[in-house]
Design an enzyme around this catalytic site. Structure first.
Site, PDB file in Angstrom:
ATOM      1  CB  CYS A   1      -0.861  -0.037   1.260  1.00  0.00           C
ATOM      2  SG  CYS A   1      -1.889   1.411   1.507  1.00  0.00           S
TER       3      CYS A   1
ATOM      4  CB  CYS B   1      -3.070   3.877  -5.446  1.00  0.00           C
ATOM      5  SG  CYS B   1      -4.359   2.998  -4.534  1.00  0.00           S
TER       6      CYS B   1
END
Ligand code: DGL
Length: 259
Positions: A73, A183
Site C-alpha cells: 500500500c 496506489c
C-alpha cells in the site's frame, strides 16, 4: 524459518496486484495476505491513524508468524514504514510511486502521478519529487473515490470511467508521456487507462520492482523457502470476500476475519 509465510497487507484488495507479482517471481514462497477493507480507504486518513492501522496489521501478521512483511500500500508505506522499521525486528518491503524512472525517461518533460491524498501529502513523496523532479512538470492528481469503487466491485463501472476521464484530462492537456500509478488498487484500472490515454503515454507501476526487492531481501537474510513444493496462499479480509475472490480468480479461498 524459511517455510514461514511472506506477510502482505493493504487497506483492501489492491495489494493483490503486488501479491500476483510476488507469486510469479517467487513461486515456492508461502504467502499470507491481509485486506483491511473495513478501514479502506486509508488515503483520506491522517498520518497518525495510518500508522495505527499499519501497526494493527503488522502485529496480526507477526502473530501468524510471518518472516517478512510487504506493505502493499503506497499510502501505508509513505506514512508508516519508517515507524514500522524502527519498532519491529523483521524486514519490511514498501511500495511508493515510481517517480524516478518516469522522471529519468520523460521526453516531454511532463509526467502524471495518480495517487491517494495520503501518499501525495506524505514527507516521503515530497522527498522523492524534490530529488528527481527538478525541471519536470509533475502533475499530481488525487484519485478520490477510485479505491472505494474497486472495493465495492465497481471496477468497470461508468462511474469509474467518469472519474478517470476527469482525473486524466489535465495530464493529457499537459502532454505527459508517463503516468505513474501511485496506489496498488490502480493496476486493475489498466484497460480503462489505456482506453483514455494517448498511445504514447507509458504507464508505470511499482509491482514488479517490489517483487524483485522482496526476493533480494529474502536472499540477503537467507529467508528463501528451500522446499521446492507447491506453495500455500492464505487470504484474510475484514470486508467482502467476494470482491477479492473476483480479483484473484479461481483456485484461491478468501477467509473472513475480524481484525
Ligand atoms: N492500495 C492503497 C495504496 O496503495 C490504497 C490506499 C487507500 O486505501 O486509500 O495507497
Amino acid at each position: 524459518m524459511s517455510k514461514q509465510s511472506i506477510g502482505i497487507f493493504d487497506s483492501g484488495v489492491g495489494g493483490t496486484s503486488i501479491w500476483k507479482e510476488i507469486r510469479a517471481l517467487l513461486p515456492f514462497e508461502n504467502t499470507m495476505y491481509l485486506a483491511d477493507s473495513k478501514n479502506a480507504p486509508y488515503g483520506p486518513k491522517g498520518k497518525e491513524r495510518i500508522i495505527e492501522l499499519s501497526i494493527k496489521n503488522t502485529e496480526l501478521l507477526l502473530e501468524k508468524d510471518c518472516k517478512l512483511i510487504v506493505v502493499a500500500c503506497n499510502t501505508a508505506t509513505t506514512n508508516a514504514i519508517k515507524h514500522l522499521r524502527a519498532n519491529y525486528n523483521i524486514p519490511f518491503i514498501g511500495i511508493e510511486p515510481a517517480i524516478k524512472p518516469a522522471a529519468l525517461q520523460t521526453k516531454t518533460n511532463a509526467i502524471g502521478i495518480l495517487a491517494t491524498k495520503g501518499t501525495l501529502s506524505s514527507e516521503l513523496f515530497h522527498e522523492t519529487t524534490n530529488l528527481f523532479g527538478d525541471g519536470i512538470n509533475i502533475i499530481e492528481q488525487e484519485g478520490e473515490g477510485i479505491v472505494q469503487l474497486v472495493e465495492t466491485g465497481k471496477l468497470h463501472s461508468e462511474e469509474m470511467k467518469g472519474l478517470l476521464n476527469i482525473y486524466l484530462k489535465p495530464m493529457i492537456e499537459a502532454n505527459i508521456d508517463h503516468l505513474v500509478l501511485g496506489c496498488t488498487h490502480y493496476p486493475y484500472l489498466m484497460p480503462l487507462l489505456l482506453d483514455i490515454l494517448p498511445k504514447h503515454v507509458k504507464i508505470i507501476d511499482s509491482g514488479e520492482a517490489v517483487a524483485r526487492q522482496t526476493k533480494a531481501i529474502l536472499e540477503k537474510y537467507q529467508l528463501l523457502n528451500s522446499q521446492k513444493i507447491k506453495s500455500k496462499h492464505q487470504f484474510f479480509t475484514n470486508g467482502n470476500p467476494e470482491v477479492m475472490n473476483e480479483l484473484l480468480g479461481d483456485g484461491f479461498e478468501v477467509e473472513p476475519l475480524e481484525f
